[in-house]
Design a protein around this motif. Structure first.
Motif, mmCIF file in Angstrom:
data_model
loop_
_atom_site.group_PDB
_atom_site.id
_atom_site.type_symbol
_atom_site.label_atom_id
_atom_site.label_comp_id
_atom_site.label_asym_id
_atom_site.label_seq_id
_atom_site.Cartn_x
_atom_site.Cartn_y
_atom_site.Cartn_z
ATOM 1 N N TYR A 94 -20.696 -33.002 19.699
ATOM 2 C CA TYR A 94 -20.143 -32.187 20.766
ATOM 3 C C TYR A 94 -19.736 -30.831 20.200
ATOM 4 N N ASN A 101 -21.047 -33.908 29.269
ATOM 5 C CA ASN A 101 -20.188 -34.933 29.882
ATOM 6 C C ASN A 101 -20.392 -35.080 31.388
ATOM 7 N N VAL A 126 -18.574 -28.398 26.781
ATOM 8 C CA VAL A 126 -19.351 -29.650 26.713
ATOM 9 C C VAL A 126 -19.573 -30.243 28.096
#
Length: 655
Positions: free
Chosen positions: A117, A97, A93
């Motif tokens: 996610y 992020n 992810v």
């Protein structure tokens, strides 16, 4: 753990608290826990005491420290994720992020509801949904040093909502296809849908648009409420939204419903609704359903209160740490007997110790915004300003010597230094300065310069005397063994004079000391019963000592070799007396009398023509403005030297 790194009186318990205490942090970029800043320690204590899943990402490497709630979300990534950079822990992810973290690092805060996610936490990649907030964590100086993530997982609800929406979509298609034929089945499906909706703890509502003649949406009316919604609203089917809840216009909810209905784009929003019977925070999702909207509303007042409490406690801890730092500086400043101050990054004073205020007489207000420059000597201000400006621009140590005015108007020399304090990013956050009194040292250095100049002058004069002694002795003796003997003898006398001069700062040179020194050097102690020395205390000036000492040396040498000290009945008397005048001046009369002498004719001839007599009769009048009388008889010698008292020769003291 406490803010100062020591165990608290009642330590926080739980698996993660124990793991954090036992973890070897020296293997990470954070370093040993005893070196952590107070802000990091306070943040960790905060998340460990919170029931919500929370994780702190500290430093530019974003090292992970999380609580028990977050541990339950990590799956197989725990316990390896503790102390691990978040990019290494969650590579799947990072593309999501990474950009968020960069913006949070610049001070922004983000909240996402039901964000998806793709996570690998149970061995395989799967989608998970979260409602989460990203907020910056600041260090003791107020700079961003990490990121705080507060979240709870909404995967189960999202999947249920998705299933519900998919079910609604299948139901709606089937309804449209069979509307004319299956009225009964439609009612059964509505009952089934309501039963499904009633199983949710969130408020689920369906609204139908109310349009005017032109087709403009002017209101919405309730079609369906689940059980949770009915517990709040009561029975509202068919009622007007604007009549029942007019606050939706003020909060923008009505415009949102219109936009979703007209565009088909869903909406998610977090709002505080303080209207009608409501007073709290709500998270609402709205999707298009037919000619209207279906909404899912969840009250998040408790969650928002917890989040605000987290921020309040964080700010409170930061303020407490700042206050403690200020108190420590003030306590230290009161103990150190030098002038101390602390300035902000621009160089403007914001804190001074008592010593500065007491010395300069300035008030704290007078010293602010450059007012301290008024205490600097006018001749030193330009240089001081230039040095301080250059030091601040280059962010380096500042050092300068300058005069600072005391409260009574007297200026004293100080060594002034000011050093920058930088944060982890290398940015100057403040300046610490100190000024030490070096006035006495400065005066000593000036006196030393004067003494060095005087020493150089004396050395040049001494070399001139040595050349003169050598020349005069050579004239009388020629380059013979006698020359070597007399020349060495006179150099020894000159050396004794320099010894007296070297101690003159601590032990003033007196006439008695000079005479005794020469007599004792020639063995005068062996004739103590035949030598009489008497006279008042007379302190000699340095400039007169050398010439007078050489004259006494010549007289003493002749007395030892040719005069009164060569016979058993010979007597030597050295006396002096001073006569003062009304103007503070006067004269000193020194009489050298030898009696009972018997000299060979060649010795008398040498005395008449010798260096000593020439020194007394010619050099002393020239160098010391003396009046001399030299009388040599068959059995008696009288040498009288009259010297002026005062600036050129010396002074008489009865001390």
């Amino acid at each position: 753990m406490d803010g100062d790194g020591s165990p608290p009186a009642q330590p926080i318990r739980g698996e993660m608290a124990e793991r954090i205490r036992a973890y070897d942090w020296t293997a990470t970029a954070l370093g040993g826990a005893e070196t952590w800043p107070p802000s990091l320690k306070a943040t960790i204590s905060l998340i460990l005491g919170c029931g919500f899943p929370m994780i702190a990402l500290w430093g530019r490497n974003l090292i992970q420290v999380y609580n028990d709630g977050y541990r339950d979300l990590m799956g197989l990534k725990h316990p390896a994720g503790l102390g691990q950079p978040t990019r290494a822990c969650w590579p799947e992810v990072w593309h999501i992020n990474g950009p968020i973290y960069e913006r949070v690092w610049r001070g922004e805060t983000f909240t996402f509801e039901d964000a998806v996610y793709p996570l690998t936490r149970s061995g395989s990649l799967e989608d998970a949904w979260f409602t989460l907030t990203y907020s910056p964590l600041r260090d003791d100086s107020g700079e961003v040093a990490g990121i705080l993530v507060t979240l709870f997982e909404t995967t189960a609800r999202v999947l249920a909502d998705r299933a519900l929406r998919e079910s609604e979509a299948r139901f709606r298609a089937e309804l449209e296809r069979q509307v004319q034929e299956r009225t009964a089945e439609l009612q059964a499906s509505r009952d089934l849908l309501k039963a499904t909706m009633d199983s949710s703890m969130d408020m689920i509502q369906v609204f139908e648009a109310v349009r005017d003649a032109s087709g403009e949406i002017v209101d919405f009316q309730w079609l369906l409420n689940n059980h949770t919604s009915e517990s709040r609203y009561g029975e509202v089917s068919g009622q007007s939204l604007l009549e029942r809840n007019p606050g939706v216009v003020q909060e923008g909810i009505f415009d949102t419903f219109k936009r979703v209905t007209e565009t088909g784009q869903p909406s998610m929003a977090e709002r505080r609704y303080v209207h009608e019977q409501f007073d709290g925070w709500f998270f609402q999702c709205a999707v298009k359903l037919g000619d209207g909207v279906a909404t899912t509303t969840k009250e998040i007042s408790a969650w928002k209160a917890a989040q605000e409490e987290v921020f309040r406690l964080r700010d409170e801890i930061a303020q407490a740490a700042l206050h403690e730092s200020e108190e420590r500086f003030r306590a230290l400043a009161r103990l150190i007997p030098v002038l101390l101050w602390r300035s902000d990054e621009t160089g403007q004073h914001n804190s001074l110790n008592e010593a500065w205020l007491a010395y300069t007489g300035q008030t704290l207000e007078q010293s602010q915004a450059g007012g301290w420059i008024d205490a600097i000597h006018p001749d030193d201000r330009a240089k001081a300003g230039q040095v301080f400006r250059a030091g601040r621009e280059q962010q380096r140590l500042i050092e300068v010597q300058q005069r600072i005015r005391r409260h009574d108007g007297h200026y004293r020399w100080f060594l002034v230094r000011q050093a920058p304090i930088v944060d982890a990013e290398g940015q100057v956050t403040q300046w610490i300065g100190a000024a030490m009194d070096i006035h006495d040292l400065h005066d000593l250095q000036e006196r030393q310069s004067v003494l060095v100049a005087e020493l150089q002058h004396r050395t040049r004069n001494l070399l001139g005397v040595v050349r003169s002694i050598a020349h005069q002795t050579m004239v009388q003796t020629g380059p013979t063994e006698r020359f070597r003997e007399q020349f060495n003898d006179r150099l020894a006398a000159l050396s004794r004079v320099q010894g007296l001069l070297s101690r003159s700062e601590q032990e003033p040179i007196t006439l008695r000391t000079l005479i005794r020194t020469e007599l004792e050097a020639l063995g005068g102690g062996d004739f103590a019963d035949r030598i009489h020395v008497a006279g008042p205390l007379v302190r000699l000036r340095k400039a007169s000592v050398q010439t007078l000492a050489l004259a006494v040396h010549e007289l003493a040498t002749n007395a030892r070799k040719y005069g009164a000290l060569t016979t058993e009945n010979g007597r030597l008397s050295v006396t002096w007396r001073a006569d003062r005048d009304a103007f503070g001046g006067g004269s000193l009369l020194v009489e050298w009398i030898e009696e009972g002498i018997r000299r060979p004719r060649d010795a008398q001839s040498r005395m008449r023509r010798g260096y000593g007599r020439e020194l007394i009769e010619r050099a002393m009048p020239y160098a010391l403005n003396a009046k001399t009388r030299y009388e040599l008889g068959e059995t008696r010698l009288l040498c009288a030297i009259e010297l002026p008292l005062g600036e050129r020769f010396g002074e008489m003291s009865t001390a």
